[in-house]
Enzyme design. Structure first.
Site, PDB file in Angstrom:
ATOM      1  N   ARG A  64       6.437   4.252   2.402  1.00 25.05           N
ATOM      2  CA  ARG A  64       5.467   3.655   1.805  1.00 25.05           C
ATOM      3  C   ARG A  64       5.245   3.815   0.415  1.00 25.05           C
ATOM      4  O   ARG A  64       6.279   4.498  -0.145  1.00 25.05           O
ATOM      5  CB  ARG A  64       3.905   4.342   2.272  1.00 25.05           C
ATOM      6  CG  ARG A  64       3.771   5.718   2.170  1.00 25.05           C
ATOM      7  CD  ARG A  64       2.442   6.249   2.251  1.00 25.05           C
ATOM      8  NE  ARG A  64       1.814   6.016   0.918  1.00 25.05           N
ATOM      9  CZ  ARG A  64       2.035   6.664   0.023  1.00 25.05           C
ATOM     10  NH1 ARG A  64       3.059   7.713  -0.254  1.00 25.05           N
ATOM     11  NH2 ARG A  64       1.634   6.240  -1.225  1.00 25.05           N
ATOM     12  N   GLY A  65       4.536   2.996  -0.291  1.00 21.02           N
ATOM     13  CA  GLY A  65       4.609   3.116  -1.717  1.00 21.02           C
ATOM     14  C   GLY A  65       5.545   1.783  -2.464  1.00 21.02           C
ATOM     15  O   GLY A  65       6.456   1.838  -1.875  1.00 21.02           O
ATOM     16  N   ALA A  66       4.881   1.285  -3.352  1.00 22.06           N
ATOM     17  CA  ALA A  66       5.505   0.017  -3.757  1.00 22.06           C
ATOM     18  C   ALA A  66       7.012   0.187  -4.080  1.00 22.06           C
ATOM     19  O   ALA A  66       7.766  -0.621  -3.634  1.00 22.06           O
ATOM     20  CB  ALA A  66       4.700  -0.594  -4.721  1.00 22.06           C
ATOM     21  N   ARG A  98       4.617  -5.722   5.346  1.00 30.97           N
ATOM     22  CA  ARG A  98       3.398  -5.508   4.443  1.00 30.97           C
ATOM     23  C   ARG A  98       3.298  -6.388   3.622  1.00 30.97           C
ATOM     24  O   ARG A  98       4.067  -6.523   2.518  1.00 30.97           O
ATOM     25  CB  ARG A  98       3.477  -3.940   3.949  1.00 30.97           C
ATOM     26  CG  ARG A  98       3.608  -3.053   4.982  1.00 30.97           C
ATOM     27  CD  ARG A  98       3.140  -1.478   4.490  1.00 30.97           C
ATOM     28  NE  ARG A  98       1.686  -1.555   4.346  1.00 30.97           N
ATOM     29  CZ  ARG A  98       0.943  -0.663   3.392  1.00 30.97           C
ATOM     30  NH1 ARG A  98       1.669   0.418   3.204  1.00 30.97           N
ATOM     31  NH2 ARG A  98      -0.214  -0.852   3.249  1.00 30.97           N
ATOM     32  N   GLN A 212      -4.067   9.821   1.783  1.00 26.05           N
ATOM     33  CA  GLN A 212      -2.612   9.964   1.153  1.00 26.05           C
ATOM     34  C   GLN A 212      -2.723  10.794  -0.163  1.00 26.05           C
ATOM     35  O   GLN A 212      -1.780  11.403  -0.307  1.00 26.05           O
ATOM     36  CB  GLN A 212      -2.194   8.561   0.695  1.00 26.05           C
ATOM     37  CG  GLN A 212      -1.810   7.648   1.889  1.00 26.05           C
ATOM     38  CD  GLN A 212      -2.913   6.419   1.988  1.00 26.05           C
ATOM     39  OE1 GLN A 212      -3.996   6.725   1.817  1.00 26.05           O
ATOM     40  NE2 GLN A 212      -2.700   5.510   2.563  1.00 26.05           N
ATOM     41  N   ASP A 253       0.461  -2.131  -6.388  1.00 28.23           N
ATOM     42  CA  ASP A 253       1.175  -2.747  -5.220  1.00 28.23           C
ATOM     43  C   ASP A 253       1.539  -4.175  -5.596  1.00 28.23           C
ATOM     44  O   ASP A 253       2.459  -4.669  -5.131  1.00 28.23           O
ATOM     45  CB  ASP A 253       0.620  -2.667  -3.726  1.00 28.23           C
ATOM     46  CG  ASP A 253       0.527  -1.275  -3.244  1.00 28.23           C
ATOM     47  OD1 ASP A 253       1.458  -0.914  -2.418  1.00 28.23           O
ATOM     48  OD2 ASP A 253      -0.266  -0.427  -3.495  1.00 28.23           O
ATOM     49  N   ASN A 263      -4.196  -2.449  -5.570  1.00 27.94           N
ATOM     50  CA  ASN A 263      -3.870  -1.141  -5.537  1.00 27.94           C
ATOM     51  C   ASN A 263      -4.765  -0.608  -4.302  1.00 27.94           C
ATOM     52  O   ASN A 263      -5.491  -1.145  -3.723  1.00 27.94           O
ATOM     53  CB  ASN A 263      -4.090  -0.328  -6.741  1.00 27.94           C
ATOM     54  CG  ASN A 263      -3.313   1.248  -6.522  1.00 27.94           C
ATOM     55  OD1 ASN A 263      -2.073   1.132  -6.166  1.00 27.94           O
ATOM     56  ND2 ASN A 263      -4.013   2.401  -6.684  1.00 27.94           N
ATOM     57  N   LYS A 264      -4.360   0.598  -3.818  1.00 29.52           N
ATOM     58  CA  LYS A 264      -4.951   1.294  -2.630  1.00 29.52           C
ATOM     59  C   LYS A 264      -6.531   1.232  -2.830  1.00 29.52           C
ATOM     60  O   LYS A 264      -7.169   1.222  -3.794  1.00 29.52           O
ATOM     61  CB  LYS A 264      -4.521   2.847  -2.587  1.00 29.52           C
ATOM     62  CG  LYS A 264      -5.149   3.428  -1.480  1.00 29.52           C
ATOM     63  CD  LYS A 264      -4.800   2.825  -0.064  1.00 29.52           C
ATOM     64  CE  LYS A 264      -3.469   2.592   0.328  1.00 29.52           C
ATOM     65  NZ  LYS A 264      -3.164   1.903   1.381  1.00 29.52           N
TER      66      LYS A 264
END
Length: 382
Positions: A64-66, A98, A212, A253, A263-264
């Site tokens: 995960r993570g852009a 995603r 996270q 993201d 973003n999250k």
């Protein structure tokens, strides 16, 4: 405040297992991932032999993570090509795994374009596969270099906004080496401040519902020997009110052309709190996260996650035989509907600055972002 609950981390070392790596064992090339759903309880690796396995790893948040999703997507295309699978199908599946994270599509398209160009030029699938792999490796290197430059620019901005050091930084979700080919985005800035003795405290939001922050950012902060304190997301307001936050640092993201930042989920409320309390809200992301084809925040597709992530609590651990999706401890009545967006969107007027490897944009405007992207393209071409 609350230092009695803080952890500085006895083990002062970075994450030793890379978040992602390409390997070529005798039985054929594979992409090896550190399974982030099992952290911090255990460090377990997943081995992907095809793009479908990688798609599942992306959807389950094992990777995960852009920025890292972009790298993974590029390697996924290369994996399909090297192993002789249908590359176009693999690229399409990876790109749609995603929808909000634009870097995933960027990485997939870059490796896919290299594969198509080499195949058209040579007609040799082996050379085309090599071109896709070379593109993925180049993207991996570039991200590591971008991470270092973002940390440098971000630290300079912090020192400009907050002269004297002693920074107390609040962060959300996870933006360290687990999401990057280098040391991360927002977390890399905090880590740079720590290394030069200017980080007083890293406030770590738990980042519900998948934690996270608690599972991953605290894990990285402890391993790096940083002074950090964990808090529930809904405790951030009282922290601001007590004057304990000097700056908010988050990743992204997708950044729309007008500067809106996806973003999250939970980032937007922090931006509102930061504005009310006159605290800088800083976004740190590579230029590849800026999407000029997305005009504004309303045009960003926000991924909706499964409801069981909200209605159940699942501890990070090895899966138990016979358990189904979710498989956690229920915290809501059976049949409860859940609203579970993976991201929220912060409008540009609430963003103090966007820090990239090419420098910082402040104030955040469509014109400034367009100029930054144009400058980045010129640097890449030259």
């Amino acid at each position: 405040m609350a230092d009695q609950y803080a952890h500085s981390g006895a083990t002062k070392r970075p994450t030793e297992i890379p978040a992602l790596r390409w390997e070529e064992p005798p039985e054929g090339p594979v992409l090896v991932l550190l399974d982030q759903t099992r952290l911090p309880a255990e460090e377990v690796e997943l081995v992907c032999t095809d793009a479908s396995a990688l798609v599942e790893a992306i959807r389950s948040l094992a990777v995960r993570g852009a920025p890292l999703l972009g790298i993974a997507g590029a390697y996924g295309v290369a994996l399909a090509a090297v192993r002789g699978f249908e590359v176009d199908d693999a690229a399409a599946a990876l790109e749609s795994a995603r929808p909000t994270a634009v870097n995933l599509a960027v990485g997939v398209r870059r490796a896919h374009a290299a594969h198509r160009a080499a195949l058209a030029r040579t007609g040799d699938p082996r050379q085309a596969a090599g071109a896709a792999l070379a593109a993925a490796r180049q993207l991996h290197r570039e991200d590591a270099e971008a991470s270092a430059r973002m940390a440098e620019h971000g630290l300079a901005l912090l020192d400009e906004l907050l002269p004297g050091g002693g920074h107390r930084i609040l962060t959300h979700c996870n933006t360290g080496s687990l999401v990057s080919g280098g040391e991360g985005t927002a977390f890399a800035v905090a880590l740079a401040a720590h290394r030069v003795g200017r980080l007083r405290r890293l406030w770590v939001d738990e980042t519900r519902p998948l934690l996270q922050g608690a599972r991953l950012t605290a894990y990285e902060a402890a391993r790096s020997g940083m002074a950090y304190t964990l808090l529930t997301d809904n405790a951030a307001g009282s922290l601001f009110a007590a004057g304990e936050v000097d700056a908010v640092l988050v990743g992204a993201d997708r950044i729309a052309a007008d500067g809106s930042v996806a973003n999250k989920v939970g980032s937007y409320p922090l931006a509102v709190l930061a504005r009310y309390h006159h605290v800088p809200f800083i976004v740190v992301a590579p230029v590849t996260t800026v999407d000029p084809d997305t005009p504004d925040g309303a045009a960003i597709e926000v991924e909706q996650r499964p409801g069981h992530e909200v209605t159940e609590i699942t501890a990070p651990q090895a899966p138990t035989a016979g358990t189904e999706a979710g498989g956690g401890i229920p915290v809501a009545p059976l049949g409860t509907q859940a609203y579970n967006p993976a991201f929220d969107v912060t409008p540009p007027e609430l963003v103090t600055a966007i820090v990239t490897e090419e420098g910082a944009v402040s104030p955040v405007t469509a014109e400034a972002l367009a100029e930054l992207c144009a400058r980045s393209r010129q640097v890449t071409i030259s």
